[in-house]
Enzyme design. Sequence first.
Site, PDB file in Angstrom:
ATOM      1  N   GLN A 181       0.820  -1.199   0.000  1.00 59.40           N
ATOM      2  CA  GLN A 181       0.000   0.000   0.000  1.00 59.40           C
ATOM      3  C   GLN A 181       0.855   1.251   0.000  1.00 59.40           C
ATOM      4  OE1 GLN A 181      -2.551  -2.084   3.374  1.00 59.40           O
ATOM      5  NE2 GLN A 181      -3.359  -0.056   2.988  1.00 59.40           N
ATOM      6  N   PHE A 207      -6.155  -4.057   3.311  1.00 56.31           N
ATOM      7  CA  PHE A 207      -6.841  -3.709   4.561  1.00 56.31           C
ATOM      8  C   PHE A 207      -5.913  -3.148   5.634  1.00 56.31           C
ATOM      9  CE2 PHE A 207      -8.808  -7.687   2.813  1.00 56.31           C
ATOM     10  CZ  PHE A 207      -9.858  -7.058   2.155  1.00 56.31           C
ATOM     11  N   ARG A 210      -5.751   7.586  17.231  1.00 50.22           N
ATOM     12  CA  ARG A 210      -7.026   7.629  16.499  1.00 50.22           C
ATOM     13  C   ARG A 210      -8.122   6.960  17.314  1.00 50.22           C
ATOM     14  NH1 ARG A 210      -9.603   7.998  11.215  1.00 50.22           N
ATOM     15  NH2 ARG A 210      -7.811   9.107  10.435  1.00 50.22           N
ATOM     16  N   ARG A 215      -8.043  -1.732   8.603  1.00 49.65           N
ATOM     17  CA  ARG A 215      -9.196  -0.927   8.206  1.00 49.65           C
ATOM     18  C   ARG A 215      -9.933  -0.333   9.421  1.00 49.65           C
ATOM     19  NH1 ARG A 215     -13.244  -3.520   3.742  1.00 49.65           N
ATOM     20  NH2 ARG A 215     -13.975  -1.587   2.772  1.00 49.65           N
ATOM     21  N   PHE A 271      -8.242   1.628  11.650  1.00 50.30           N
ATOM     22  CA  PHE A 271      -7.063   2.189  12.327  1.00 50.30           C
ATOM     23  C   PHE A 271      -7.355   2.575  13.781  1.00 50.30           C
ATOM     24  CE2 PHE A 271      -3.277   5.039  12.471  1.00 50.30           C
ATOM     25  CZ  PHE A 271      -2.383   4.242  11.794  1.00 50.30           C
ATOM     26  N   GLU A 285     -13.010   2.973   4.985  1.00 51.90           N
ATOM     27  CA  GLU A 285     -13.028   2.445   6.350  1.00 51.90           C
ATOM     28  C   GLU A 285     -14.363   2.569   7.082  1.00 51.90           C
ATOM     29  OE1 GLU A 285      -8.574   3.016   8.001  1.00 51.90           O
ATOM     30  OE2 GLU A 285      -9.495   4.834   7.218  1.00 51.90           O
TER      31      GLU A 285
END
Length: 785
Positions: free
Chosen positions: A217, A248, A330, A362, A364, A734
């Site tokens: 990615q 993912f 996050r 996915r 995070f 996501e």
Amino acid sequence: MSDHAFDERHAGGGQSAVVGGVHQMLIHDSAERHVSGEAVYVDDIPEPRDLLHLYIFKSQRAHARFRLSNLEAAAAAPGVARVLTSEDVDGKNDFGHVNIGDDPVLAEGVVLFPGQPVFAVAADTIEEARRAAQLVEIEYEDLPPVITIEDALQAKSFLCPPHVLKQGDAASALRTAPHHLQNTFRCGAQEHFYLEGQVAMAVPKEEGDVHIYSATQDPSAVQHLVARVIGRPANAVMVEVRRMGGAFGGKETFATLFAAIAAIAAIKTGRPAKCRLDRDDDMIITGKRHETRFDYDVGFDDDGRVLGLDLSLAMRCGYSHDQSIPILDRAISHCDNAYFLSDVTITGYACKTNTASNCAFRGFGSPQAMLGIERVMDDIAFHLGKEPYEVRMANMYGVTERNVTPYDWKINCNILPRILEELEEAASYAKRRQAVKAFNAESEWLKKGIALFPMKYGVGFTASFLNQAGALIHVYQDGSVYLNHGGTEMGQGLYQKVAQIVAEELQIDVAHVKISSTVTDKVPNTTATAASSGTDMNGAAAQIAARKIRSRLTEFAAAKHNIEPDRIRFEAGMVQIGNEQVRFEDLVLDAYMNLVSLSATGFYTNPDIKVDPGTMKGRPYHYYVYGGAVVESLIDTLTGESRITRIDIVHDVGKSINPALDMGQLEGGFIQGMGWLTTEEVVWDDKTGELRTHAPSTYKIPVCSDRPKEFNMHLVDWSENAEDVVYRSKAIGEPPLNLAVSVFNSITDAVASVADYKICPKLNAPATPEAILRAVEDLKGVSLP
């Protein structure tokens, strides 16, 4: 090996011509190749002459010093070209993306988790490499391991000091609240289980350079980090990826490890080398979604409105940093989900354990966070004897008031109330809620559950320097277009969307836009395709590049025809120049003959994201995506088996660039989240740290029969992104996974019916049959092992 091994035919595939491209339902550019088996992945590239295959020998201990012997026997084994150890790393023995130095490519004296790569064998065949590896002897000196979250909390084994976000005075609010609850909840890890496993092929070039085909990615990270490992400048490494078979988040950092091992082998032997993992090795070596433990102390009023909350979350991170710190951050900033928390303290612990280093997945960190606050809402509801949705509504963010997040960002465009209104009506929620209760009153063994879940999801990289993207566009003399950008395609349809944006800007048939591999020699210093920002950033960069070319063509035409530029209009494959109309390709050829540049780069940045790392206050996201889901479930209280019987979703994607692709992401993301919360149980041995679920025989992802027959999805058609995002669209990658929290809420509701909805079940995620049965028996007063 050709530098264009991945090049494909036109973006539009077999679909009919479409002039312009955005806001149209077009199929994925590779859809036909996917179903026919013609799509080329890294392992499908014709193998170059003298290709070596790599086998990685893994540690069998969680924490130990080690010593290797008999390496010479392995090196002399049939077909073996080289045995690689840490001594073969000419640069820095670290593939970590955060440059802390705790992610060795090959272990150096000490192993830190079961499955850590210790050495690699490069041989003519993978079978010969495996056999040779068994000749090497390894002697361990065990050291004390830290395996579980509880082990880490007790030993204070953390990657960093606790991260704390405070708003108001939670302690005072808790002391004066009329109602009070304390509890613990945990959710499990999740395996990425991409269909295409981890793979990289390195081809040596002149002067010690290397061309790497990688399923990654983040091609630029692979480029820069492999260069660091082999001790060369970044311009000596070229990384190419046409597509991945799923990722993912699992191919954001770990892809670098396997690319580095392949590159070392290629450089040391002068032969191409491929590192391709089988499923067991892939699952054992690579990280997962972070298992998380929540402990909360919540105070609330008679209506269920939260007055004070002290919430801690402890994440099992594994042996190294990887991306665990930003994932933790996050998670902390999503612990509010859709709810206004005036007085709250959120504390996050990044637990360092002797298990594989957990990584991006996915969402995070946000799915775990939302699951945690949803458990708080359920606990309050059952304690007060109220409907769970009633409590959720009492705590919802307002539109003009009660609209400031714990990190001090004011929500300026809250469309969630309207979405939930549409969802309630479309799903007939109130009526079905009563029907579920009526069924449960009559049914002794089968119980139904239903839940309505609201979602607010922040989009953007919190690390502001990552919010940048580049693109390169060539227009050839015949009017055809070559498009390259820094985003990667993993099945989500990013390439198709960006091609549609370019076609829209130039007003040409989208099939005339050639989609090309993402290659680091075309667009440099790219950001990982992650954080649901692929289209936002790469689409905007391509839009900027396309507008540069259109502007040059406009200026040329205006000068040639002696008219004002505003009298030139691009439309439906034609260019209106005053009263004259010419084909796009004719104008392009004319411009070329008159020395007009038909190539342009585009560079996009989003500078508005900024957070104080000390207080965690600021603007961590560019905008919010909103959505809601209603899920109905059925459980068997005798066996613990569950089934999802109906799903209703209303979701916000702004003005969708491609509704067909967005609907696919919505369904796929939701099902993946459903798997995490029901059947996908990751099990480590609590004493040895060994992964026990490392194959489809022991790890169960959802299958087609798990999808309910009634699955209703709706993208709202009235939403427009309030921010300056490409064609007013919103992210889709996501958020749908987070909507699956409604699945767990629904099963929780079904279990709670056993005790007449008066007690919040002791149900942790995933809600496997065993977990459901234990929760049911606990409510009945029966203790199960």
